[in-house]
Design an enzyme around this catalytic site. Structure first.
Site, short mmCIF file in Angstrom:
data_model
loop_
_atom_site.label_atom_id
_atom_site.label_comp_id
_atom_site.label_asym_id
_atom_site.label_seq_id
_atom_site.Cartn_x
_atom_site.Cartn_y
_atom_site.Cartn_z
N GLN A 1 -24.35 -33.86 16.51
CA GLN A 1 -24.23 -32.48 16.97
C GLN A 1 -24.72 -32.33 18.42
O GLN A 1 -25.81 -32.77 18.75
CB GLN A 1 -25.05 -31.59 16.03
CG GLN A 1 -25.42 -30.23 16.58
CD GLN A 1 -24.85 -29.08 15.77
OE1 GLN A 1 -23.80 -29.22 15.13
NE2 GLN A 1 -25.51 -27.95 15.79
N HIS B 1 -27.83 -25.00 27.16
CA HIS B 1 -28.24 -24.30 25.92
C HIS B 1 -29.56 -23.54 26.14
O HIS B 1 -30.59 -23.85 25.53
CB HIS B 1 -28.39 -25.35 24.82
CG HIS B 1 -28.36 -24.81 23.43
ND1 HIS B 1 -29.23 -23.84 22.99
CD2 HIS B 1 -27.58 -25.11 22.38
CE1 HIS B 1 -28.97 -23.58 21.72
NE2 HIS B 1 -27.97 -24.34 21.33
N GLU C 1 -25.74 -19.20 26.46
CA GLU C 1 -25.47 -20.58 26.86
C GLU C 1 -24.17 -20.66 27.65
O GLU C 1 -23.11 -20.38 27.12
CB GLU C 1 -25.38 -21.44 25.60
CG GLU C 1 -26.52 -21.18 24.61
CD GLU C 1 -26.22 -21.65 23.17
OE1 GLU C 1 -25.34 -22.51 23.00
OE2 GLU C 1 -26.85 -21.14 22.24
C1 BG6 Z 1 -25.59 -23.23 19.25
C2 BG6 Z 1 -24.48 -23.33 18.26
O1 BG6 Z 1 -25.11 -23.50 20.53
O2 BG6 Z 1 -26.60 -24.17 18.92
C3 BG6 Z 1 -25.02 -23.11 16.86
O3 BG6 Z 1 -23.45 -22.39 18.54
C4 BG6 Z 1 -26.16 -24.08 16.56
O4 BG6 Z 1 -23.99 -23.26 15.90
C5 BG6 Z 1 -27.20 -23.95 17.66
O5 BG6 Z 1 -26.73 -23.77 15.31
C6 BG6 Z 1 -28.38 -24.91 17.51
O6 BG6 Z 1 -27.94 -26.22 17.36
P1 BG6 Z 1 -28.98 -27.38 17.10
O7 BG6 Z 1 -28.17 -28.63 16.93
O8 BG6 Z 1 -29.87 -27.45 18.29
O9 BG6 Z 1 -29.74 -26.99 15.85
#
Ligand code: BG6
Length: 302
Positions: free
Chosen positions: A89, A173, A278
């Site tokens: 992810q 982010h 973001e």
């Molecule tokens: C956001 C996504 O940018 O990041 C979400 O749109 C996600 O779906 C969030 O839950 C956090 O992601 P992570 O991998 O840091 O838990």
């Protein structure tokens, strides 16, 4: 700088794990080499502007929960996009150790307008073998973090060093620290089309300002990229985000249950004090031809 009293100079400290910079006017930032994650941005009175979880892992064992993690080369996961389908992810950049490439400063004798730029690098040569196996393209990234008394700029240059094109997504982010989520409004997204990730990825259209009263996870694609996206609280402007070559804006707040489910999210009611806005290029894929470079960034003004 010779000739300037010490308090008129930008003070930079650098160790194995992080780089910090303090402006003569008192604002400061801290960047972790893990992910080149900006983990702190303070005003001259020492008030923190970014939200960082009290349980964030800062030892390189996990992506940082808070600050400004950098997403590359995939946003979320992309099981249907073969070249990035195996990646974790949000890709490997936020989970890789970056190199500190150096700093440049502009000093001022008046102590009011000095600034500092810190540069970080990541490339095929420096990522670990696991990441190389999952995404076998030749690339280099330069990430620049610039602090001025009233703004923070974060910008990325992505270069395709290989002999075949690749496609990527990227996103900054940013976790903003706010006082009370129920008093926050995000403007600049009026009329924008968005994908609602908490409602079956339905395509919707924003009416008016964005307010948060439950879990929100949306990918906006505003028609006018020049319009600043403004986070205000109780009617007062807190952050204004101007984007450069980043066409999409994700707005995320995990609210009660999602926050409960994240082991590294503390305190559990911390969702009241943060909002992620973001800037990214995530809705589509950006194709980079062999030898080409892409440049994008954000300026957050206060
Ligand atoms: C956001 C996504 O940018 O990041 C979400 O749109 C996600 O779906 C969030 O839950 C956090 O992601 P992570 O991998 O840091 O838990």
């Amino acid at each position: 700088t010779p000739g300037l009293p010490p308090q008129a100079q930008v003070n930079i400290t650098h160790d194995n794990s992080r780089v910090s910079a303090v402006l003569p006017s008192g604002e400061c930032i801290e960047v972790l080499l893990h992910g080149a994650t900006v983990t702190s941005w303070k005003d001259r009175a020492g008030n923190e502007r970014l939200w960082l979880s009290e349980a964030a892992k800062l030892d390189g064992s996990k992506a940082v929960r808070g600050g400004i993690p950098l997403v590359f080369p995939v946003f979320g996961t992309a099981p249907d996009h073969e070249p990035t389908s195996k990646l974790p992810q949000h890709g490997f950049a936020r989970n890789s150790r970056w190199d500190f490439l150096g700093k440049s400063t502009t000093e001022s004798s008046g102590q009011t307008d000095a600034s500092v730029k810190l540069d970080f690098g990541l490339s095929t040569a420096t990522i670990d073998d696991e990441a190389k196996k999952l995404w076998p393209f030749s690339f280099s990234l330069i990430y620049s973090v610039t602090l001025t008394p009233d703004a923070l700029r974060t910008g990325i240059v992505i270069t395709n060093d290989g002999d075949q094109p690749f496609e990527f997504q990227t996103l900054l982010h940013t976790y903003f620290r706010i006082g009370d989520i129920t008093k926050v409004k995000v403007s600049g997204l009026e009329e924008a089309a968005y994908i609602d990730k908490v409602d079956g990825a339905k395509e919707k259209q924003q009416a008016g300002d964005v307010t948060i009263a439950g879990e929100v996870d949306r990918v906006y694609h505003p028609a006018s990229p020049e319009t600043p996206v403004v986070v205000s609280e109780s009617g007062e402007m807190k952050f204004s985000i101007v984007r450069d070559n980043l066409g999409d804006v994700v707005v995320w707040n995990p609210w009660v249950e999602k926050a409960q489910g994240m082991g590294d999210f503390e305190p559990k009611d911390g969702y009241r004090n943060m909002i992620c806005v973001e800037a990214g290029a995530v809705k589509a894929w950006t194709k980079l031809e062999a030898g080409d470079a892409y440049e994008g960034g954000q300026i957050i003004s206060v």
